[in-house]
Design a protein around this motif. Structure first.
Motif, PDB file in Angstrom:
ATOM      1  N   THR A 208       0.831  -1.189   0.000  1.00  0.00           N
ATOM      2  CA  THR A 208       0.000   0.000   0.000  1.00  0.00           C
ATOM      3  C   THR A 208       0.866   1.239   0.000  1.00  0.00           C
ATOM      4  OG1 THR A 208      -0.083   0.123   2.393  1.00  0.00           O
ATOM      5  CG2 THR A 208      -1.737  -1.245   1.341  1.00  0.00           C
ATOM      6  N   LEU A 209       0.311   2.345  -0.454  1.00  0.00           N
ATOM      7  CA  LEU A 209       1.057   3.595  -0.502  1.00  0.00           C
ATOM      8  C   LEU A 209       1.488   4.024   0.896  1.00  0.00           C
ATOM      9  CD1 LEU A 209       2.106   6.067  -2.009  1.00  0.00           C
ATOM     10  CD2 LEU A 209      -0.177   7.090  -1.763  1.00  0.00           C
ATOM     11  N   SER A 210       0.564   3.879   1.870  1.00  0.00           N
ATOM     12  CA  SER A 210       0.899   4.293   3.241  1.00  0.00           C
ATOM     13  C   SER A 210       2.054   3.483   3.790  1.00  0.00           C
ATOM     14  CB  SER A 210      -0.321   4.133   4.150  1.00  0.00           C
ATOM     15  OG  SER A 210      -1.403   4.883   3.672  1.00  0.00           O
ATOM     16  N   GLN A 211       2.026   2.177   3.561  1.00  0.00           N
ATOM     17  CA  GLN A 211       3.090   1.339   4.115  1.00  0.00           C
ATOM     18  C   GLN A 211       4.406   1.575   3.383  1.00  0.00           C
ATOM     19  OE1 GLN A 211       1.750  -2.596   4.785  1.00  0.00           O
ATOM     20  NE2 GLN A 211       3.567  -3.205   5.942  1.00  0.00           N
ATOM     21  N   GLN A 212       4.357   1.783   2.083  1.00  0.00           N
ATOM     22  CA  GLN A 212       5.573   2.099   1.339  1.00  0.00           C
ATOM     23  C   GLN A 212       6.144   3.446   1.789  1.00  0.00           C
ATOM     24  OE1 GLN A 212       7.325   0.182  -0.805  1.00  0.00           O
ATOM     25  NE2 GLN A 212       5.882  -1.427  -0.246  1.00  0.00           N
ATOM     26  N   THR A 213       5.267   4.389   2.125  1.00  0.00           N
ATOM     27  CA  THR A 213       5.732   5.677   2.633  1.00  0.00           C
ATOM     28  C   THR A 213       6.409   5.499   3.981  1.00  0.00           C
ATOM     29  OG1 THR A 213       3.920   6.792   1.484  1.00  0.00           O
ATOM     30  CG2 THR A 213       5.037   8.022   3.223  1.00  0.00           C
TER      31      THR A 213
ATOM     32  N   ILE B  49       2.954   0.866  13.102  1.00  0.00           N
ATOM     33  CA  ILE B  49       2.554   2.038  13.889  1.00  0.00           C
ATOM     34  C   ILE B  49       2.683   3.308  13.056  1.00  0.00           C
ATOM     35  CG2 ILE B  49       3.184   3.468  15.877  1.00  0.00           C
ATOM     36  CD1 ILE B  49       4.018   0.837  17.270  1.00  0.00           C
ATOM     37  N   LEU B  50       3.799   3.438  12.336  1.00  0.00           N
ATOM     38  CA  LEU B  50       4.004   4.624  11.511  1.00  0.00           C
ATOM     39  C   LEU B  50       2.967   4.701  10.400  1.00  0.00           C
ATOM     40  CD1 LEU B  50       5.617   7.128  10.832  1.00  0.00           C
ATOM     41  CD2 LEU B  50       7.263   5.695   9.601  1.00  0.00           C
ATOM     42  N   THR B  51       2.619   3.553   9.822  1.00  0.00           N
ATOM     43  CA  THR B  51       1.597   3.515   8.772  1.00  0.00           C
ATOM     44  C   THR B  51       0.257   4.025   9.297  1.00  0.00           C
ATOM     45  OG1 THR B  51       2.673   1.648   7.693  1.00  0.00           O
ATOM     46  CG2 THR B  51       0.367   2.032   7.149  1.00  0.00           C
ATOM     47  N   ARG B  52      -0.139   3.547  10.493  1.00  0.00           N
ATOM     48  CA  ARG B  52      -1.415   3.978  11.072  1.00  0.00           C
ATOM     49  C   ARG B  52      -1.402   5.481  11.367  1.00  0.00           C
ATOM     50  NH1 ARG B  52      -4.998  -0.004  12.674  1.00  0.00           N
ATOM     51  NH2 ARG B  52      -6.344   1.817  12.857  1.00  0.00           N
TER      52      ARG B  52
ATOM     53  N   GLU C 245      -1.927   7.454   8.171  1.00  0.00           N
ATOM     54  CA  GLU C 245      -3.296   7.424   7.650  1.00  0.00           C
ATOM     55  C   GLU C 245      -4.271   8.180   8.546  1.00  0.00           C
ATOM     56  OE1 GLU C 245      -4.517   3.483   6.591  1.00  0.00           O
ATOM     57  OE2 GLU C 245      -3.430   3.712   4.698  1.00  0.00           O
ATOM     58  N   ASN C 246      -3.934   8.239   9.857  1.00  0.00           N
ATOM     59  CA  ASN C 246      -4.821   8.951  10.774  1.00  0.00           C
ATOM     60  C   ASN C 246      -4.625  10.463  10.728  1.00  0.00           C
ATOM     61  OD1 ASN C 246      -6.007   6.591  11.690  1.00  0.00           O
ATOM     62  ND2 ASN C 246      -4.585   6.343  13.404  1.00  0.00           N
ATOM     63  N   ASN C 247      -3.492  10.905  10.185  1.00  0.00           N
ATOM     64  CA  ASN C 247      -3.171  12.325  10.241  1.00  0.00           C
ATOM     65  C   ASN C 247      -3.099  13.010   8.880  1.00  0.00           C
ATOM     66  OD1 ASN C 247      -2.397  13.090  13.222  1.00  0.00           O
ATOM     67  ND2 ASN C 247      -1.522  11.055  12.869  1.00  0.00           N
ATOM     68  N   PHE C 248      -3.015  12.215   7.789  1.00  0.00           N
ATOM     69  CA  PHE C 248      -2.855  12.829   6.470  1.00  0.00           C
ATOM     70  C   PHE C 248      -3.816  12.207   5.467  1.00  0.00           C
ATOM     71  CE2 PHE C 248       1.379  12.876   8.507  1.00  0.00           C
ATOM     72  CZ  PHE C 248       1.558  14.248   8.614  1.00  0.00           C
TER      73      PHE C 248
ATOM     74  N   LYS D  14      -4.682  11.169   1.322  1.00  0.00           N
ATOM     75  CA  LYS D  14      -3.901  10.413   0.339  1.00  0.00           C
ATOM     76  C   LYS D  14      -2.920  11.297  -0.416  1.00  0.00           C
ATOM     77  CE  LYS D  14      -7.287   6.741  -0.539  1.00  0.00           C
ATOM     78  NZ  LYS D  14      -8.137   6.102  -1.566  1.00  0.00           N
ATOM     79  N   GLU D  15      -3.337  12.517  -0.742  1.00  0.00           N
ATOM     80  CA  GLU D  15      -2.453  13.397  -1.494  1.00  0.00           C
ATOM     81  C   GLU D  15      -1.207  13.763  -0.675  1.00  0.00           C
ATOM     82  OE1 GLU D  15      -5.701  13.667  -1.296  1.00  0.00           O
ATOM     83  OE2 GLU D  15      -6.201  13.173  -3.372  1.00  0.00           O
ATOM     84  N   HIS D  16      -1.407  13.981   0.621  1.00  0.00           N
ATOM     85  CA  HIS D  16      -0.277  14.337   1.480  1.00  0.00           C
ATOM     86  C   HIS D  16       0.656  13.139   1.654  1.00  0.00           C
ATOM     87  CE1 HIS D  16       1.047  17.145   4.979  1.00  0.00           C
ATOM     88  NE2 HIS D  16       2.067  16.584   4.380  1.00  0.00           N
ATOM     89  N   ILE D  17       0.060  11.952   1.786  1.00  0.00           N
ATOM     90  CA  ILE D  17       0.881  10.744   1.917  1.00  0.00           C
ATOM     91  C   ILE D  17       1.685  10.515   0.645  1.00  0.00           C
ATOM     92  CG2 ILE D  17       0.815   8.221   2.148  1.00  0.00           C
ATOM     93  CD1 ILE D  17      -1.618   8.576   3.976  1.00  0.00           C
ATOM     94  N   LEU D  18       1.070  10.740  -0.527  1.00  0.00           N
ATOM     95  CA  LEU D  18       1.797  10.610  -1.793  1.00  0.00           C
ATOM     96  C   LEU D  18       2.952  11.616  -1.846  1.00  0.00           C
ATOM     97  CD1 LEU D  18       2.152   9.442  -4.623  1.00  0.00           C
ATOM     98  CD2 LEU D  18       0.452  11.112  -5.445  1.00  0.00           C
ATOM     99  N   TRP D  19       2.698  12.841  -1.381  1.00  0.00           N
ATOM    100  CA  TRP D  19       3.757  13.856  -1.350  1.00  0.00           C
ATOM    101  C   TRP D  19       4.908  13.408  -0.447  1.00  0.00           C
ATOM    102  CZ3 TRP D  19       5.695  16.835   2.692  1.00  0.00           C
ATOM    103  CH2 TRP D  19       6.569  17.867   2.321  1.00  0.00           C
ATOM    104  N   LEU D  20       4.571  12.839   0.722  1.00  0.00           N
ATOM    105  CA  LEU D  20       5.607  12.333   1.627  1.00  0.00           C
ATOM    106  C   LEU D  20       6.406  11.221   0.965  1.00  0.00           C
ATOM    107  CD1 LEU D  20       3.723  12.199   5.048  1.00  0.00           C
ATOM    108  CD2 LEU D  20       5.698  13.619   4.500  1.00  0.00           C
ATOM    109  N   TYR D  21       5.704  10.317   0.299  1.00  0.00           N
ATOM    110  CA  TYR D  21       6.377   9.197  -0.370  1.00  0.00           C
ATOM    111  C   TYR D  21       7.364   9.707  -1.413  1.00  0.00           C
ATOM    112  CZ  TYR D  21       7.072   5.094  -3.321  1.00  0.00           C
ATOM    113  OH  TYR D  21       7.635   4.078  -4.047  1.00  0.00           O
ATOM    114  N   LEU D  22       6.902  10.629  -2.254  1.00  0.00           N
ATOM    115  CA  LEU D  22       7.767  11.150  -3.313  1.00  0.00           C
ATOM    116  C   LEU D  22       8.922  11.980  -2.753  1.00  0.00           C
ATOM    117  CD1 LEU D  22       5.072  12.186  -5.938  1.00  0.00           C
ATOM    118  CD2 LEU D  22       6.603  10.210  -6.023  1.00  0.00           C
TER     119      LEU D  22
END
Length: 703
Positions: A11-16, A47-50, A53-56, A58-66
């Protein structure tokens, strides 16, 4: 929906979460899959994944990943990748450039456009195909991008081949002090202290030593096994396994086609060859309880099978190959010039491309007996110990009231020698005398002494401290030994010699008077400047010299560092081996070079071979490097720093002054007035040398 998003590893969150962990802790940290370390990693990742997802959204998580994902060649984040590979901002990239970068995170080294342009092009084609299938680009755009050549800016060799760990360390330091934007845009010229020839020597010695030590742990098996119908396809098309052609001592992949008792037939691409038994005799089944020297295999049949893909190295005989494996062991080395303070070589691991984690600075490991000079030097300065101080080498039993556990420390050879002088206790690295020494110094005083000498990590305030139970950094411990080399003066090590701006203005200059590559005016200016720099005398010079002389004896047979005598130059040092055999150390020095070496596994899952001591594993790397680095460079003896040092001929077994009946007397150094008395003369007044007493034994039993 949220539950579905956090399940699975793609998942994007876990990869981030993985990308964030990798950027802060190194790529190697997210590859740990088994054992307690693997469990802890997965828990932290979850824990970091949760939290993401609880604080951001999808767009913000994608930005963090990139912004955090690793793209290879020191590029964390897509903007860094665009700058490194194309010298552009990310919004300026063309379609083929975007597609190439998008394909890198899965395996940055494997798909590197520098090292493997064909793989990079194939990976780019896959990304373009998926973009076309998802309707993101047209067929014409896909074809034009597919046809575009792989064209990237070359990365400086110093990053990948010359001195990657040193370079990255300096880069991080400069970013912290000057800022990343200034470093990228202001054209700074940075001059490092690293000596490229010595760095190459260090790389060669570390790689050779780690490979040899890893083989002694046994053969972990083939890379994979292929069915016969896939053999031709592998030999012709699976170039992912063929990293080279066997030249220049390369390790490459080979296919095993038949196995006999004393040889295995192989194919390397379209060439045929053999692995004879003598080139694979090390390939026993891993078992840390065995001594590799006495467990060579006598047949290849249980080890290899037809269809196995294995690593091999060409021998001097054409068509004859040696069985190899990629090491799991790691090694680190630091080498400094104690006169100039220059760090001349630094290795942070076996392969920088696979792990940027710098074990010389970032790995906190137990030093074992390499910590004993810290304890003994405290005893020399604070408790008037001498080389002749008598200590009891006998069993010790202590009970820990907080845990309810009983501790019974033993010597490596599992024997005890009774009363021994300090000299013998250190030379043979005996454990219980070191513990009894610690009881006289006191655990709190010894911990404070360690920090005074330069150890920055937390020290366990219990008797296990004497045996090196507190983790330390190789960097810190090397600086402690540099302090002994400098007769108690605090070393001032430096990595960056000079920094200039693009106009040639000097921003900082740490050039040394001892630097032969510095111009004469700069050397004179540096020498003059040193006259006004305060020198910190951390410990008494006599203490440092007495400790140094004891460590000189360690580096002569039958001392644990006796192999160091092969250097053929005056040398002092100390071995270190942890009881659980996860860490092996050797720290040693001559007048002009101080070098520390650590070897071990990154994780505490499986120990090394039962006999992998510091003298057997780390010292050979140290010796290999020092022989190369000091070839043709004479090294003088260490002279006593003051007239307060006297020399006395003593019996090495008892520490007493030698007489006509002493079989092999040795010269030992003492502080004037503390030398052993001449028993033929009336005893000197003053306090006798300390020794283990019944009161100390009571103290030990009460701890």
């Amino acid at each position: 929906m949220k539950k579905n998003r956090v399940s699975g590893g793609s998942t994007l969150s876990q990869q981030t979460a993985k990308a964030i962990m990798a950027s802060t802790e190194g790529e190697e940290s997210v590859r740990i899959r088994s054992g307690w370390a693997g469990v802890r990693r997965k828990a932290r990742e979850f824990i970091l994944t949760r939290r993401l997802e609880n604080n951001f959204d999808k767009e913000h998580i994608l930005w963090l990943y990139l912004s955090e994902v690793y793209f290879g060649h020191h590029s964390y984040g897509v903007q860094a990748a665009a700058e490194n590979y194309y010298r552009k901002n990310v919004w300026e990239l063309s379609l083929p450039e975007i597609a190439l970068i998008a394909g890198l995170p899965q395996a940055p080294s494997k798909f590197s456009p520098f090292a493997h342009p064909e793989r990079a092009k194939a990976r780019r084609a896959y990304v373009l195909r998926r973009m076309f299938e998802e309707g993101m680009i047209t067929a014409q755009e896909r074809k034009e991008a597919d046809d575009a050549p792989i064209k990237v800016y070359s990365v400086q060799d110093i990053f990948r081949e010359t001195a990657p760990y040193v370079t990255e360390h300096i880069r991080r330091d400069l970013v912290a002090r000057y800022g990343n934007e200034r470093l990228l845009n202001d054209g700074l010229k940075v001059y490092a202290t690293v000596d490229i020839e010595r760095e190459h020597d260090a790389v060669a010695a570390t790689i050779r030593g780690v490979i040899e030590a890893d083989k002694r742990q046994g053969f972990r098996g083939p890379l994979l096994n292929l069915k016969k119908k896939d053999w031709d396809d592998f030999s012709k098309k699976e170039q992912a396994f063929l990293e080279g052609d066997g030249k220049n001592d390369e390790v490459i992949a080979a296919l095993v086609t038949a196995v006999e008792k004393e040889q295995a037939k192989i194919k390397v691409g379209d060439q045929e060859g053999v692995i004879p038994l003598e080139q694979a005799a090390w390939a026993r089944k891993p078992n840390p309880e065995l001594n590799s020297e006495y467990t060579k295999i006598t047949t290849l049949r249980p080890v290899l099978s037809s269809g196995d893909v294995v690593l091999v190295r060409a021998t001097e005989t054409k068509g004859v190959w040696a069985l190899e494996q990629e090491p799991k062991l790691q090694g680190a080395l630091i080498s400094t010039d104690p006169n100039s303070g220059y760090v001349v070589a630094m290795i942070g691991g076996y392969d920088f491309e696979k792990s940027e984690f710098n074990r010389a600075f970032q790995a906190c490991r137990q030093p074992g007996s390499a910590f004993k000079p810290v304890v003994y030097s405290a005893a020399i300065e604070q408790r008037n110990f001498t080389a002749s101080t008598i200590l009891l080498d006998a069993p010790i039993v202590t009970d820990d009231d907080t845990t309810g556990k009983r501790w019974k420390p033993n010597n490596y050879e599992e024997t005890f020698q009774g009363e021994v002088p300090v000299r013998k206790a250190l030379i043979h690295s005996l454990n219980t005398p070191a513990i009894r020494t610690l009881t006289q110094v006191g655990v709190k005083a010894a911990g404070a002494w360690a920090h005074k000498l330069g150890i920055s990590t937390k020290i366990n305030e219990d008797l296990s401290m004497a045996l090196g139970s507190s983790c330390v950094y190789l960097w810190d411990l090397t600086q402690v030994f540099t302090l002994f080399n400098r007769m108690g003066q605090r070393p001032k090590p430096i990595f960056t010699r000079r920094v200039l701006d693009r106009d040639g203005r000097i921003l900082e200059d740490h050039s040394s008077f001892y630097d032969p590559w510095t111009t004469l005016p700069d050397r004179i200016a540096s020498g003059y400047g040193k006259l006004f720099e305060p020198v910190e005398q951390v410990i008494q010079p006599e203490t440092a010299f007495l400790m140094h002389h004891l460590m000189e004896e360690v580096c002569k047979p039958p001392g644990t560092g006796g192999r160091a005598v092969a250097l053929g130059k005056p040398v002092a040092g100390k071995t270190g081996t942890t009881n659980d055999l996860f860490d092996a150390w050797f720290l040693g020095y001559t007048k002009d070079l101080v070098t520390g070496v650590w070897v071990g596994y990154d994780t505490y899952e499986v120990p090394m071979d039962k006999y992998e001591t510091g003298g057997h594993t780390a010292l050979p790397i140290w010796l290999d490097y020092m022989q190369r680095a000091l070839k043709g460079v004479p090294q003088p003896q260490f002279d006593p720093p003051t007239e307060n040092i006297v020399w006395v001929s003593v019996d090495p077994e008892t520490g007493k002054r030698a007489n006509d009946q002493t079989r092999q007397p040795v010269l030992e150094a003492y502080l004037k007035g503390a030398e052993p008395p001449d028993e033929a003369q009336p005893a000197q007044t003053g306090a006798p040398a300390p020794s283990t007493t019944a009161a100390q034994e009571a103290l030990i039993k009460g701890l």
